[in-house]
Structure formats: C-alpha cells, structure tokens
Design a protein around this motif. Structure first.
Motif, mmCIF file in Angstrom:
data_model
loop_
_atom_site.group_PDB
_atom_site.id
_atom_site.type_symbol
_atom_site.label_atom_id
_atom_site.label_comp_id
_atom_site.label_asym_id
_atom_site.label_seq_id
_atom_site.Cartn_x
_atom_site.Cartn_y
_atom_site.Cartn_z
ATOM 1 N N ARG A 152 0.468 -10.627 20.022
ATOM 2 C CA ARG A 152 -0.823 -10.067 20.424
ATOM 3 C C ARG A 152 -0.694 -8.567 20.615
ATOM 4 N NH1 ARG A 152 -2.961 -13.199 25.509
ATOM 5 N NH2 ARG A 152 -0.831 -12.685 26.186
ATOM 6 N N GLU A 153 -1.788 -7.875 20.264
ATOM 7 C CA GLU A 153 -1.806 -6.438 20.478
ATOM 8 C C GLU A 153 -2.141 -6.125 21.922
ATOM 9 O OE1 GLU A 153 -4.550 -4.790 17.736
ATOM 10 O OE2 GLU A 153 -3.366 -5.312 15.954
ATOM 11 N N ALA A 154 -1.653 -4.957 22.388
ATOM 12 C CA ALA A 154 -1.894 -4.561 23.780
ATOM 13 C C ALA A 154 -3.355 -4.212 23.981
ATOM 14 C CB ALA A 154 -1.007 -3.376 24.123
ATOM 15 N N ALA A 155 -3.923 -4.741 25.073
ATOM 16 C CA ALA A 155 -5.324 -4.471 25.383
ATOM 17 C C ALA A 155 -5.520 -3.218 26.204
ATOM 18 C CB ALA A 155 -5.908 -5.670 26.119
ATOM 19 N N LYS A 156 -4.454 -2.496 26.519
ATOM 20 C CA LYS A 156 -4.534 -1.290 27.341
ATOM 21 C C LYS A 156 -5.018 -0.115 26.491
ATOM 22 C CE LYS A 156 -1.732 1.543 30.399
ATOM 23 N NZ LYS A 156 -0.375 1.789 30.946
ATOM 24 N N ALA A 157 -5.992 0.582 27.035
ATOM 25 C CA ALA A 157 -6.551 1.724 26.305
ATOM 26 C C ALA A 157 -5.614 2.908 26.400
ATOM 27 C CB ALA A 157 -7.927 2.099 26.860
#
Length: 468
Positions: A152-157
């Motif tokens: 999964r890709e990081a959801a942090k902006a």
C-alpha cells in the motif's frame, strides 16, 4: 704366590680411592660392588674403644631395705564389730507335672479364609492405530493459502516547508506588561575603614605604678668559707696486689711442636703420568679455509626510476570544505553595553594600610656598663694542682734463678715418627704392576715378587681379587 690388590688396599693415607664408575660396556659380569660412600670416608681406629654410656639400664632396681607395711588406711582405720547378715535360703525349683496348654484366644477366635491372588487394577492396553498410511499434512498447511499482497502507498501528505516572507506581528504578554524603568543605585551603609583618633591625652597610670613602694634591700648573707686541714697521719698506699704479688722468675716455655721435616724422595722422577701412558695421538687434518670472493661492481649506470615514479600523475587538489552548518546569527553594528548593576552600585574606596600600634616602653633601658661580677667569681680562689702519684708497680719482669718446670704429658710421652710416603701417590705404585680394571672401576695391581715352585721354574701367580 702374588695376589691382586686394589688401589684402595695399597693406599696408606686413606685419600686415594678408585673411581667407582660402571664400565659394563666392556664387562658383563654379575659381581656386585660392595663399596659405598660411608666405607670410603670412614677411617678405622683399632686402639680406641667406643665411649662408655652413662645412660641407666631400663631394669627394675630392687630396694634392699626392709619395707614398712603401715599405710594411712591402716593407721586411720578403726575396726568395728560387724554383725553377720542373714540371708534367706532360696527354695529349690520343682517343675509341675502334666502337659502345658499352648492355646491362645487369638487361635480360638481367628477364622482362616482362602485368599485368591490380587488382580491388577491397571486397564488393558488398547491400540488405536490402523493399517492405513499416515497423512502428515497439518490442518494449518492444508487450510492456509498464500495470497499475493501488493504494497500500500503511504497516505501521509508530503508537505514542503516554506519560510514566511512577512514579519510576525504577534505580541506577547511580556512585551505588553513590561515597562522599562531607570535603575537607582542603593546607598552603601558600610562604615569607612578609617581608624578614629581620640582627642583626650593617654592616661598611663596603673594600679602597680600608684601602689608600688620602693624598699631598700638588705645586704645578702654570705657563708664563710672553711679552710682545708690536711691529716697528720701518713698515707697507707699498700694494696692487696702489692702485698700478695711476688714476682717469680722463670724460663720461657719450650715448644713441643715436632720439627718440620721435608717430605721428599731421593729416587729419580720417572715423569710418566696416567695421561701420557694412556693417551693415543690421533691424526688431525687441518680445516680448509674458504676464500672470500672479491666484490666486483656491475658495469653500466644504475637506473633509479621506478614504475610508480614514471606512471604517477600529479593532480591539483583543493582543500576540503568543512561540513559545518551555516550559522543563523544576527550581527549588529551597535556598541556593546557592558554596564551592570554591580559596576554602577559598587564604588571603589581609596584605602590606606593601617600602621602597627606599638606600646611605649614603660621601663627605660639601662645606659651604664653591665656589672657582671658573680658570687662565684668574687669568692673563687685559684689553687695550684699537684698530680696524684701513681702506685702502679713498674712493668719489670722478676727473674727467678730456679728452672722452669714446663714438662707435660704430651712432651714426655711424644715419640717422633718418620713420615711415610703413600705408595698410591704415583700413577704406578712402586713394587706393583697394573693388571686390569673391573666393571665397577677398581684398579688391580700385582706385586713384582713372585714365588717359584721347586718342581717348575715358571712362576705360578695366584690371582685373588680384593675389593675394598
């Protein structure tokens, strides 16, 4: 008949012994060596008996006197009348007639039962196995299926920091409430370090000065000196030594030491030693000396260039810059205000060193000459000293006309003896011929004198080995 004698038997001084080293490489005899260190060093004395022992023998010593049979018990014991004690006569044992009944209540009341062997309570072994093949796959391995899971890709902006360009106008409570005030230095209440001088003149009158009354001293008492009165009687100088000593002349003691006679022999010295007799010269070849080769330098000139020296390329390298981060200090051109409350409030006072306060001398120093005459100097009268006469007798040797009796038991009974030369001093003892050396290191010699038999003119030696 001549017999073989060992070097230990030929020696008369007791200092020559054979070298007891085993030489069984050349002799395989089984004869034991009876020589020990004690036998070699011990000197036998024929006319001297062992010292008498004063130790008492461990035997019972019989007392020959008559023994007194009285004891403390016999002297202190008082005999008393003893009454005869009455003893009861024991009756004779008579066994009872008839048979003995051996029955008991336990035998009457007990009923015997037949007992069977105890059966084991342990259950029978049951086998739960079958003849099928065992499947070794577990349920977890059978039920679990691996799935392909994507990351999964990081959801942090992702936020990039941009510093503000405008100045912050936010005010703080310290800025709002703080009001700058002027600092007023406090006045110092410390007294000045200056000695206060009094205007009143110093009053030096004390109780000792006011109450002291000088009295005139009385003259000192002097004891009259007694004059020496010598004795009228003459001096008795006779001592016990002078009274009892009588010098008796005597002759000097004669020396009982025997005359020193030179131990020597008139025989011609043979000059043959054991080393010369047994030494066998061996032909020795001279060692070959190896000649060193002369150094010849190689022809031509030497090339000092190496591969590293020829292939090396020089590069221009700048010095490394420091990796230190850039400092964000703000530099101002305003002058530094170095004034503090300590500098403003504290003022240095001019101080001066206080002088030492000295007391004035109450008793004035004497100005005249010191009168150093003492009672000893005034009363002492020097006398002429006469040395005491020595009564020690003069060290003169009083000679006696009588002869000196200097005879001793050793001087009368001593008979000088002619020193004997040990025949074992030389390599070959005189009168002996070397025969052999046994396996224990004993050297055997034979006398030169031989006995001839009447029937035959040839000598028959009798060889008997004597081991010391």
């Amino acid at each position: 008949m001549a017999r073989l004698r060992c070097l230990c038997d030929i020696c008369t001084c007791g200092r020559h012994r054979c070298l007891h080293k085993p030489t069984r490489v050349y002799d395989n005899g089984q004869q034991p060596c009876l020589t020990t260190e004690y036998v070699e060093k011990y000197l036998k004395y024929s006319n001297i008996s062992p010292p008498w022992s004063f130790k008492p023998k461990q035997e019972y010593q019989v007392h020959h006197g008559k023994m007194e049979g009285t004891t403390t018990f016999k002297s202190d014991y008082i005999p008393h009348n003893i009454m005869k004690q009455h003893f009861q006569v024991q009756e004779e044992y008579k066994p009872k007639t008839g048979e003995m009944e051996l029955g008991t209540t336990y035998q009457k009341d007990y009923n015997a039962h037949k007992i069977k062997p105890v059966t084991l309570v342990r259950p029978l072994e049951r086998k739960h196995t079958t003849g099928r093949k065992m499947d070794t796959i577990p349920t977890y391995q059978d039920d679990y299926r691996p799935w392909e899971v994507q990351r999964r890709e990081a959801a942090k902006a992702i936020r990039i920091y941009h510093p503000p360009t405008e100045k912050s106008g936010n005010s703080t409570t310290f800025r709002d409430d703080f009001v700058p005030k002027e600092l007023n230095p406090r006045q110092s209440f410390k007294p000045p370090c200056v000695a206060k001088l009094s205007d009143v003149p110093f009053d030096g009158a004390t109780s000792h000065r006011t109450s002291y009354i000088a009295h005139q001293l009385e003259p000192k008492f002097r004891r009259p000196k007694e004059q020496y009165k010598p004795s009228n009687q003459p001096f008795v100088d006779l001592t016990t030594h002078r009274n009892d000593f009588k010098g008796l002349p005597g002759e000097l003691a004669k020396s009982c030491k025997p005359e020193i006679a030179k131990v020597g022999s008139n025989a011609h010295f043979n000059g043959v030693t054991e080393f010369q007799d047994r030494f066998q010269p061996w032909l020795v070849s001279l060692s070959k000396v190896r000649k060193t080769r002369e150094y010849v330098p190689p022809p031509g000139s030497m090339d000092f260039n190496s591969r590293s020296h020829l292939d090396y390329i020089k590069h221009e390298i700048f010095p490394a810059l420091p990796v230190r981060p850039v400092s964000n200090r703000r530099t101002t051109n305003a002058p530094f205000q170095g004034s503090t409350t300590m500098k403003e409030d504290f003022k240095a006072w001019g101080t001066c060193r206080q002088e030492i306060i000295k007391k004035q001398q109450e008793i004035p120093k004497p100005m005249g000459k010191f009168y150093d005459l003492t009672t000893f100097k005034s009363h002492y009268i020097p006398h002429q000293i006469t040395p005491a006469q020595s009564f020690k007798p003069a060290p003169a040797l009083a000679l006696n006309s009588g002869p000196f009796q200097g005879e001793t038991v050793y001087h009368t009974e001593y008979t000088p003896k002619k020193p004997e030369i040990c025949p074992a001093n030389s390599s070959s003892p005189p009168g002996y011929v070397y025969v052999k050396t046994d396996s224990h290191g004993h050297k055997f010699f034979r006398r030169l004198t031989q006995e001839f038999s009447k029937s035959n003119s040839n000598p028959i030696p009798k060889e008997i080995a004597v081991v010391s």
